[in-house]
Every structure is written in structure tokens, then in C-alpha cells.
Motif scaffolding. Structure first.
Motif, PDB file in Angstrom:
ATOM      1  N   VAL A 286       0.807  -1.309  -0.147  1.00 21.74           N
ATOM      2  CA  VAL A 286      -0.102  -0.006   0.146  1.00 21.74           C
ATOM      3  C   VAL A 286       0.991   1.242  -0.018  1.00 21.74           C
ATOM      4  N   VAL A 287       2.005   1.139   0.951  1.00 21.57           N
ATOM      5  CA  VAL A 287       2.621   2.445   1.002  1.00 21.57           C
ATOM      6  C   VAL A 287       3.439   2.759  -0.242  1.00 21.57           C
ATOM      7  N   GLY A 288       4.211   1.772  -0.780  1.00 17.09           N
ATOM      8  CA  GLY A 288       4.811   1.622  -1.982  1.00 17.09           C
ATOM      9  C   GLY A 288       3.915   1.918  -3.189  1.00 17.09           C
ATOM     10  N   GLY A 289       2.782   1.631  -3.329  1.00 20.76           N
ATOM     11  CA  GLY A 289       1.971   1.763  -4.353  1.00 20.76           C
ATOM     12  C   GLY A 289       1.474   3.326  -4.484  1.00 20.76           C
TER      13      GLY A 289
ATOM     14  N   MET B  68      11.458   3.331  -6.428  1.00 27.81           N
ATOM     15  CA  MET B  68      11.441   2.611  -5.009  1.00 27.81           C
ATOM     16  C   MET B  68      10.040   2.182  -4.491  1.00 27.81           C
ATOM     17  N   GLY B  69       9.027   3.169  -4.781  1.00 29.99           N
ATOM     18  CA  GLY B  69       7.635   2.512  -4.525  1.00 29.99           C
ATOM     19  C   GLY B  69       7.204   1.418  -5.150  1.00 29.99           C
ATOM     20  N   PHE B  70       7.711   1.406  -6.367  1.00 31.95           N
ATOM     21  CA  PHE B  70       7.074   0.127  -7.355  1.00 31.95           C
ATOM     22  C   PHE B  70       8.043  -1.009  -6.712  1.00 31.95           C
ATOM     23  N   MET B  71       9.224  -0.795  -6.397  1.00 32.01           N
ATOM     24  CA  MET B  71      10.005  -1.965  -6.020  1.00 32.01           C
ATOM     25  C   MET B  71       9.405  -2.652  -4.515  1.00 32.01           C
ATOM     26  N   LEU B  72       9.076  -1.787  -3.759  1.00 23.66           N
ATOM     27  CA  LEU B  72       8.364  -2.360  -2.636  1.00 23.66           C
ATOM     28  C   LEU B  72       6.989  -2.816  -2.707  1.00 23.66           C
ATOM     29  N   LEU B  73       6.305  -2.114  -3.670  1.00 19.69           N
ATOM     30  CA  LEU B  73       5.092  -2.589  -4.076  1.00 19.69           C
ATOM     31  C   LEU B  73       5.105  -4.145  -4.458  1.00 19.69           C
ATOM     32  N   GLN B  74       6.136  -4.627  -5.137  1.00 22.93           N
ATOM     33  CA  GLN B  74       6.659  -6.003  -5.577  1.00 22.93           C
ATOM     34  C   GLN B  74       6.844  -6.630  -4.448  1.00 22.93           C
TER      35      GLN B  74
ATOM     36  N   ALA C  92      10.942 -10.437  -9.137  1.00 19.02           N
ATOM     37  CA  ALA C  92      10.802  -9.174  -9.819  1.00 19.02           C
ATOM     38  C   ALA C  92      11.372  -7.973  -9.322  1.00 19.02           C
ATOM     39  N   ALA C  93      11.223  -7.969  -7.772  1.00 21.46           N
ATOM     40  CA  ALA C  93      11.921  -6.717  -6.982  1.00 21.46           C
ATOM     41  C   ALA C  93      13.593  -6.640  -7.464  1.00 21.46           C
ATOM     42  N   LEU C  94      14.048  -7.873  -7.261  1.00 20.44           N
ATOM     43  CA  LEU C  94      15.483  -7.932  -7.626  1.00 20.44           C
ATOM     44  C   LEU C  94      15.764  -7.239  -8.868  1.00 20.44           C
ATOM     45  N   LEU C  95      15.043  -8.051  -9.744  1.00 26.52           N
ATOM     46  CA  LEU C  95      15.285  -7.789 -11.371  1.00 26.52           C
ATOM     47  C   LEU C  95      15.099  -5.983 -11.398  1.00 26.52           C
TER      48      LEU C  95
END
Length: 494
Positions: A250-253, A281-287, A295-298
Motif C-alpha cells: 500500500v505505501v509503495g503503491g 522505489m515505491g514500485f519495487m517495495l510494491l512488488q 521481480a523486485a530484484l530485477l
């Protein structure tokens, strides 16, 4: 000092490549170091996750060091700059290869303290001092969270050694966990959100542009990823708490959507890049929150390489703009044309995901980024000529490129997940994850439609008012500035 720093960075990259090669040969995680009571010690743990990250940081560190020799040529305090840059890079590498939570926490704190000296490299700039002090306040909050994680982990697992923590956490998977374990997961999430400049503590990242450009490159391409790395490193623990995963999602999105909107209003190149980093960074934490750890590592790897290049080449943006003036011109697309193209893009993503074996319900974290990537090509599908007429040939090229991009993305994502499967927790999809992914896709579709509406020049007054508020980041950073300047009134002119 400059030559010594570049040589040391080259040695670090060489050691990282040797360690990664040794991991491939052995086929199992490698650990070396000294361990004392409760698993506290110093050493290096090389598994798929740390090998990828240490090679990535080593490579970016060497590039930044080499770039800095020219960038700071003639600077009176060049030697001091390279000392602190070397210490910062060493702290990041120590964080990545940590064998225990105590070493990771110390490196986590050291990274922030060393970075602070670089942020105030030009101490006579009030704005730089203000941004650095804001970063210091926020970082201490993250440090407190990390120290609390260390204490709780020691109480729950009886050791801080990852070789003890990971198997114990894996044994808890599927069972009801205690409040202490949930507390560890929540504190890890808070530390990661703070380190990755997520709302509402994001403002400092957009104001550290008065530091030398190489520092910005290392910060945005390396240090800022520490929050995501923390979640990936301790994904076995974080995935035990569904509520923590939802918190990250939620916070990342929300941060990703907010920062993407603000980024569209920025005219300064580095300012736009800073807001882009917050969104990424929000996208990455959303993943991570949706359980797509591979997917977050990629995402970390791709974003780091892109953002380092973007900052180091930011000085060439004027020449680039002049060279590409008039390329790809045409009138903005009609709203319903663009809406149809966005729907087609999501359909292409779903088809490519089915081909690779990734579905929106089975792996929403990987699917949501794939959909947003292909949606970014929607403008190509409805690109118009000077007359504003729809061009079928351009639409076909856009469709073809979108299909190829979707297949390549899902293939890379699946490959990364397989490569790091022994170092990351098994995929954990929290309750409601598909709905969060759907909201994110719809939200970014709305952002693209809004961007197209602004380009037409026929925007209603309400959108023009919204533009002004977004340009100022909804004033969240202004409020935080007032708090900091009230605590440190000596910062004048900021």
C-alpha cells in the motif's frame, strides 16, 4: 587519493566477480568470517542475492569513482571527497555481504553517516545543509527501527546469524506466528520504507541535488536500494506476516503513483530524476509487498543501471534535446484512442504472461510492472502525424514492440526468480494482492490519460490548479522543512 580510490573500487569489483564465479562453481552459498556469541561477527555471505548485488554495486562504484576524477578536477577538497566516497561504498558492500544481522545493522548505520559527509561537501550552501539534516533526522528513525529489529530477533531466534535465522523462519512458514515475529517484520518494513524515501518521509531525496553529481549517481543507483535489499535479504521473515506485506504494497503503491504525478510537473532534469527514483522505489517495495521478490530484484538491477547513467549524463541533456528536436512529433492522441491503446497494452501483458507462465492472480507483483511497462508504449500505438490522423502502420509497430517488451520482461523476471530462488523466500501473495495490482494499473492508466490531456492544452481549471499543487509535492516537504528549520534555526537562507 583519487588514483588510490579508483584502484580500490576496481579491486572491489574484481573481488565481487571472483566471489560470484566461486558461487557458480560451488553451487551453494559461501560464507567466510569470524563469528562470536549469538552469531555476532564479521564476514561475507555470498549467495545468489548478494552476488548479484555486490557485482552491481561494485560496477557502479567503479564508474562513479572514475567519473569523479574528472568531475572534481581542480577541486581543493578532492582528496577528502574520495575518502568519504570510498568509505560510503565500503559500507554499502559490507551491508550486502553481511553474514549476520548485527553486521548488517552496523553497515546500515555507517552508510548513512558516511553519506552525510558527502551531502555537506559544499558546507556553504544552506539548501544542502537543510537537506542533509533532514536526511539525518529521517535516517536516525530508520536506525532505531533496525536496532529494535536486532534486539527482537535475538530474543525470538536466539541468534543473529543468518544461517540460524533463515531455516528457523522457513520452518514457521504456513503456521501462525507470534506477535514478536510480526513485530520484527513490521520494523523491517518501516526501516525499508524510511531508507527508500517513501511517503511521507520522501522530501529529502528531492533536495540533495547541491551535492556533487557523482554522489547523486551513487545515492540514487546504489544506496537508496538498501531498503529493498533489506526486505529481500530477510524475505523469509517478512513473508511470515501478511499484514506487513500489505503495508509495503500500500505505501509503495501510493508513493509510486504520487511521485509519478509530481515527476510530470518538474522542469529541472535532476528534480525529475529524483521524483522518478522515489516512484521506482515505491514500485519495487510494491512488488515485495505482493510477494514478487524475484521481480523486485530485477527491478533493483535495472533501475540502478538506468539511474546511474541518467545522473552521470544529465549535463548532456541540452545537447540531447537539441539533437532530437522535432523527432516523433504529432498532435496528442484523442482520449478514447489512448484509452483503447491502454486496454490493448494490458491485454498484451496478460497474453505474454500466460505464454511465460505468469498470471495476474498467480504473481500480481510481476504482472503489475509488466503492464505499466507496456502501457508506456500506448502513445506509440496511437501516434499521429502532423494532421492528427490515426496511422495504422505506427499502431502495428507499437503493438509489435509492446508484445516483444512484455515477453522479454516476463522472461527476465522468471529467470531472475529462478536464479535467486535459493536466496529469496518462496512467493507469498497476500490477501487482496490482485485488487491492489488492478488499482495500480488503473491508476497509471489515469496518469497517462492526464498527461495526454495536459498536452492538448485544453485542460479545465481544476486540472491547472492540481498541476500547481503537484508541482509543490502537495506541500508535504514544506511542512517538514518548517519542522527542521524550527529545530535548527541556524540554517539561514534555506
Amino acid at each position: 587519493m583519487a588514483r588510490a580510490a579508483v584502484f580500490a573500487a576496481g579491486g572491489a569489483l574484481g573481488a565481487a566477480l571472483l566471489a560470484a564465479g566461486a558461487l557458480v562453481v560451488s553451487g551453494a552459498a559461501l560464507t567466510a568470517g569470524v563469528s562470536g556469541p549469538y552469531g555476532i561477527g564479521i564476514g561475507a555471505r555470498i549467495d545468489a542475492l548478494s552476488a548479484i548485488m555486490v557485482v552491481l554495486v561494485g560496477f557502479i562504484g567503479l564508474v562513479v569513482m572514475a567519473y569523479s576524477r574528472t568531475y572534481l578536477l581542480g577541486e581543493r577538497r578532492q582528496g577528502r571527497f574520495f575518502k568519504w566516497l570510498s568509505l560510503t561504498l565500503a559500507a554499502v558492500l559490507g551491508l550486502i555481504v553481511a553474514t549476520n544481522l548485527a553486521q548488517l545493522a552496523l553497515a546500515w548505520i555507517a552508510t548513512s553517516l558516511c553519506l552525510h559527509r558527502l551531502l555537506v561537501f559544499f558546507p556553504n550552501r544552506p539548501a544542502a545543509r537543510l537537506a542533509a539534516r533532514k536526511k539525518a533526522v529521517i535516517s536516525r528513525m530508520g536506525d532505531v527501527a533496525m536496532l529494535a529489529v536486532v534486539g527482537l530477533t535475538l530474543a525470538v531466534f536466539g541468534s543473529l546469524d543468518f544461517a540460524v535465522i533463515f531455516p528457523a523462519a522457513q520452518a514457521m512458514a504456513g503456521a501462525e506466528v507470534t506477535g514478536a515475529v510480526t513485530g520484527i517484520a513490521v520494523l523491517l518494513a518501516l526501516a525499508a520504507l524510511i531508507k527508500s524515501a517513501q511517503m511521507p518521509v520522501h522530501g529529502w531525496l528531492t533536495e540533495v541535488m547541491e551535492t556533487p553529481t557523482p554522489v547523486s549517481a551513487l545515492l540514487h543507483a546504489g544506496i537508496i536500494n538498501a531498503g529493498g535489499f533489506l526486505i529481500l535479504r530477510l524475505s523469509d521473515v517478512v513473508s511470515l506476516s501478511g499484514g506487513t506485506l500489505l503495508l509495503l504494497a500500500v505505501v509503495g503503491g501510493v508513493t509510486a503513483l504520487f511521485a509519478s504525478l509530481v515527476m510530470l510537473t518538474q522542469s529541472a532534469v535532476k528534480g525529475a530524476l529524483a521524483w522518478s527514483t522515489i516512484a521506482q522505489m515505491g514500485f519495487m517495495l510494491l512488488q515485495c509487498g505482493l510477494g514478487a521478490f524475484g521481480a523486485a530484484l530485477l527491478h533493483i538491477v535495472a533501475h540502478s543501471l538506468y539511474k546511474a547513467h541518467a545522473f552521470l549524463s544529465a549535463g548532456s541533456i541540452v545537447d540531447l534535446t537539441r539533437a532530437t528536436a522535432g523527432v516523433g512529433g504529432g498532435k496528442p492522441a484523442k482520449a478514447w484512442h489512448l484509452g483503447a491503446a491502454l486496454a490493448v497494452a494490458v491485454g498484451l501483458t496478460a497474453g505474454a504472461g500466460a505464454l511465460i507462465g505468469t498470471s495476474a492472480s498467480g504473481n500480481p507483483g510481476a504482472f503489475v510492472l509488466g503492464a505499466v511497462l507496456v502501457m508506456g508504449l500506448a502513445h506509440m500505438m496511437v501516434r499521429t502525424g502532423g494532421t492528427g490522423a490515426f496511422r495504422p502502420a505506427a499502431a502495428l509497430r507499437g503493438l509489435g514492440l509492446g508484445a516483444v517488451l512484455a515477453v522479454v520482461y516476463f522472461a527476465l523476471q522468471s529467470g531472475t526468480a529462478w536464479l535467486a530462488s535459493n536466496a529469496l523466500a518462496a512467493q507469498a501473495v497476500p490477501v487482496g494482492a490482485p485488487w491492489i495490482a488492478a488499482v495500480m494499473i488503473a491508476g497509471f492508466g489515469a496518469v497517462l490519460l492526464l498527461q495526454n490531456a495536459v498536452a492538448t492544452g485544453r485542460t479545465p481549471r481544476s486540472l491547472r490548479v492540481l498541476y500547481v499543487h503537484l508541482l509543490n509535492g502537495l506541500y508535504l516537504n514544506t511542512l517538514f522543512n518548517r519542522l527542521v528549520t524550527r529545530a535548527w534555526p541556524a540554517i539561514k537562507g534555506a
